[in-house]
Scaffold this active site. Structure first.
Site, mmCIF file in Angstrom:
data_model
loop_
_atom_site.group_PDB
_atom_site.id
_atom_site.type_symbol
_atom_site.label_atom_id
_atom_site.label_comp_id
_atom_site.label_asym_id
_atom_site.label_seq_id
_atom_site.Cartn_x
_atom_site.Cartn_y
_atom_site.Cartn_z
ATOM 1 N N GLY A 54 -2.176 -11.901 1.507
ATOM 2 C CA GLY A 54 -1.225 -11.588 2.567
ATOM 3 C C GLY A 54 -1.754 -11.802 3.974
ATOM 4 N N TYR A 235 12.547 2.191 5.024
ATOM 5 C CA TYR A 235 11.319 1.683 5.647
ATOM 6 C C TYR A 235 11.026 2.450 6.946
ATOM 7 C CZ TYR A 235 7.240 -0.972 6.427
ATOM 8 O OH TYR A 235 5.912 -1.278 6.598
HETATM 9 P P1 NAD Z 1 -1.172 -7.404 0.553
HETATM 10 O O1 NAD Z 1 -0.775 -6.574 -0.611
HETATM 11 O O2 NAD Z 1 -0.965 -8.872 0.469
HETATM 12 O O3 NAD Z 1 -2.725 -7.166 0.928
HETATM 13 C C1 NAD Z 1 -3.342 -5.927 0.847
HETATM 14 C C2 NAD Z 1 -4.844 -6.099 0.993
HETATM 15 O O4 NAD Z 1 -5.439 -4.788 0.961
HETATM 16 C C3 NAD Z 1 -5.518 -6.888 -0.146
HETATM 17 O O5 NAD Z 1 -6.572 -7.649 0.394
HETATM 18 C C4 NAD Z 1 -6.084 -5.791 -1.055
HETATM 19 O O6 NAD Z 1 -7.228 -6.189 -1.825
HETATM 20 C C5 NAD Z 1 -6.494 -4.786 0.013
HETATM 21 N N1 NAD Z 1 -6.640 -3.420 -0.499
HETATM 22 C C6 NAD Z 1 -5.713 -2.616 -1.063
HETATM 23 N N2 NAD Z 1 -6.260 -1.406 -1.352
HETATM 24 C C7 NAD Z 1 -7.557 -1.467 -0.951
HETATM 25 C C8 NAD Z 1 -8.633 -0.550 -0.949
HETATM 26 N N3 NAD Z 1 -8.498 0.698 -1.420
HETATM 27 N N4 NAD Z 1 -9.832 -0.969 -0.470
HETATM 28 C C9 NAD Z 1 -10.011 -2.237 0.000
HETATM 29 N N5 NAD Z 1 -9.015 -3.128 0.058
HETATM 30 C C10 NAD Z 1 -7.808 -2.752 -0.410
HETATM 31 O O7 NAD Z 1 -0.409 -6.752 1.803
HETATM 32 P P2 NAD Z 1 0.269 -7.316 3.137
HETATM 33 O O8 NAD Z 1 1.747 -7.362 2.911
HETATM 34 O O9 NAD Z 1 -0.432 -8.501 3.665
HETATM 35 O O10 NAD Z 1 0.014 -6.065 4.099
HETATM 36 C C11 NAD Z 1 -1.071 -5.979 4.999
HETATM 37 C C12 NAD Z 1 -0.619 -5.189 6.217
HETATM 38 O O11 NAD Z 1 0.433 -5.919 6.870
HETATM 39 C C13 NAD Z 1 -0.044 -3.807 5.874
HETATM 40 O O12 NAD Z 1 -0.393 -2.898 6.873
HETATM 41 C C14 NAD Z 1 1.455 -4.062 5.907
HETATM 42 O O13 NAD Z 1 2.210 -2.900 6.151
HETATM 43 C C15 NAD Z 1 1.526 -5.041 7.072
HETATM 44 N N6 NAD Z 1 2.782 -5.813 7.132
HETATM 45 C C16 NAD Z 1 3.260 -6.462 6.046
HETATM 46 C C17 NAD Z 1 4.472 -7.135 6.132
HETATM 47 C C18 NAD Z 1 5.072 -7.843 4.937
HETATM 48 O O14 NAD Z 1 6.268 -8.206 4.966
HETATM 49 N N7 NAD Z 1 4.327 -8.081 3.891
HETATM 50 C C19 NAD Z 1 5.167 -7.193 7.358
HETATM 51 C C20 NAD Z 1 4.605 -6.572 8.480
HETATM 52 C C21 NAD Z 1 3.420 -5.869 8.360
#
Ligand code: NAD
Length: 396
Positions: A54, A235
């Site tokens: 992500g 959300y």
């Molecule tokens: P994702 O699920 O793709 O990535 C999550 C990451 O966190 C991975 O690298 C995973 O290995 C790591 N992780 C999870 N638990 C862990 C732990 N205990 N220790 C170490 N690493 C850990 O998620 P994403 O959607 O890219 O989200 C990342 C951020 O972006 C979040 O804060 C999310 O709220 C924010 N965000 C996401 C979106 C969306 O639409 N996906 C939009 C805006 C903001």
């Protein structure tokens, strides 16, 4: 060595398998796009918490291949074992490291629970060797947090104040369904803030600062989401929204500390657009909203994935020499295109008309599904899914 034919085993919003070659191809495509963006300047050392998939993966790739940073990532992925494949994040990181090594770049990973003291100590130890951090990206999306004293907080995806009744998409049956969610308890709100709020980000910043491992002018950014009215009850006005508000307040507080020296350092929260990731697939109503908004944004030529968003974040806001443009609440708004009145009006026009039968015409469900499969390395052009492939790949 263990060669296997790897097929998808999708269960709702997760695949139990991941394809090493498909994940590797995804990473190469992201690196090519980052290179093509021609980012200017140099970052010395980048630390990315949540670096394997992500937004965190794109951030780590941008730092390494866009700015030549020595990058240290922290993630929590399953390594391949016996007859089981590793998780997609494992293979992403393996390919990123391989590409970096081929060019003499540093891309190291600590696969450990980022909330733990042990992970923080391992990072401190690694940074004593690599150097102090210039750019700290906090991109965790975790379902739970275990505290050093053994307390476990489990986040909830629930509405606050009033129960939720609305439309959602059941990924198992591929049907548009009505969902009902109970109001969150105070304990669930608190737990979600503990997991997804700003406390752990602050711990990272203060621990590194205390150890003298923040470089002069160090910058840090964490990611938030706001989203449209149709997902707001679960959300932004729900438990996860309360956690994001906490994260945003934490950003303001951290900025006061990190900007004191007047050397360009600081802390910011970037509100990113919604994209298909493992985290977003798990949130009720979001897959349906994503299918709808993808169709609108693709038709208007505004579509972006994590790479395009992160390129924009570094190039226009937090990259070397850049001054972030902020909204009234001091947030960077990469969701500007998604949240434009035109895009949202188009989504609202279609939202109440979406049914299981007309999903393919009213939304870009095909695009959503393809992106979802690609998260696990499936459906990637050029990958031979009938051929056995080596599933044991190394991240170090
Ligand atoms: P994702 O699920 O793709 O990535 C999550 C990451 O966190 C991975 O690298 C995973 O290995 C790591 N992780 C999870 N638990 C862990 C732990 N205990 N220790 C170490 N690493 C850990 O998620 P994403 O959607 O890219 O989200 C990342 C951020 O972006 C979040 O804060 C999310 O709220 C924010 N965000 C996401 C979106 C969306 O639409 N996906 C939009 C805006 C903001």
């Amino acid at each position: 060595m263990s060669k296997q034919v790897v097929q998808p085993r999708i269960r709702g919003f997760i695949s139990l398998t991941a394809h090493p070659d498909g994940c590797a191809a995804n990473v190469r495509e992201q690196v090519a796009a980052i290179r093509a963006a021609g980012l200017q300047g140099h970052i010395g050392v980048a630390l990315v918490i949540g670096s394997s998939t992500g937004y965190g993966l794109s951030s780590a790739l941008a730092a390494t291949f866009g700015y030549g940073a020595k990058t240290l990532g922290v993630c929590f992925e399953k390594e391949p074992a016996d007859d089981k494949t590793g998780t997609a994040g494992w293979y992403n990181v393996a390919e990123a490291r391989r590409l970096a090594a081929a060019e003499g770049l540093t891309y190291e990973t600590i696969n450990a629970d980022a909330f733990s003291d042990e992970a923080k100590e391992q990072v401190v130890e690694a940074l004593r060797r690599i150097g102090p951090v210039d750019m700290l990206v906090y991109s965790l999306a975790a379902p739970r947090r275990r505290e050093p004293d053994g307390t476990v907080w489990t986040s909830a995806l629930k509405p606050i104040g009033a129960p939720y009744q609305g439309r959602a998409f059941d990924l198992r049956s591929e049907a548009v369904v009505d969902t009902a969610l109970d109001v969150a308890t105070d304990e669930e709100i608190e737990a979600t803030i503990k997991v997804m709020g700003g406390e752990d980000w602050r711990h990272w910043v203060y621990q590194l600062r205390g150890e003298g491992l923040l470089a002069p002018g160090a910058r840090t950014v964490a990611y938030s989401y706001i989203g449209p009215e149709v997902t707001a009850p679960i959300y932004r006005r729900g438990t996860i929204g309360a956690a994001k508000e906490h994260l945003e307040r934490t950003g303001v507080q951290l900025h006061e500390t990190l900007s004191q020296a007047g050397d360009g350092g600081g802390a910011w929260v970037s509100v990113n657009k919604s994209v298909v990731t493992q985290a977003s697939a798990a949130i009720p109503a979001v897959p349906l909203y994503l299918s709808a908004v993808y169709k609108v944004m693709k038709a208007q030529g505004l579509h972006e994935g994590t790479t395009e968003q992160i390129v924009r974040l570094f190039r226009d806001h937090i990259g070397p020499g850049r001054t972030p443009t902020l909204d009234d609440a001091r947030r960077i708004r990469l969701d500007d295109l998604e949240m434009s009145a035109e895009v949202q009006a188009a989504v609202e026009r279609v939202w109440d008309t979406i049914t299981t039968e007309n999903l393919a015409e009213t939304t870009d469900y095909a695009g959503y599904k393809a992106d979802f499969h690609r998260l696990f390395g499936f459906g990637v052009v050029g990958v031979d899914y009938d051929a056995p492939t080596e599933v044991m790949r190394s991240i170090s």
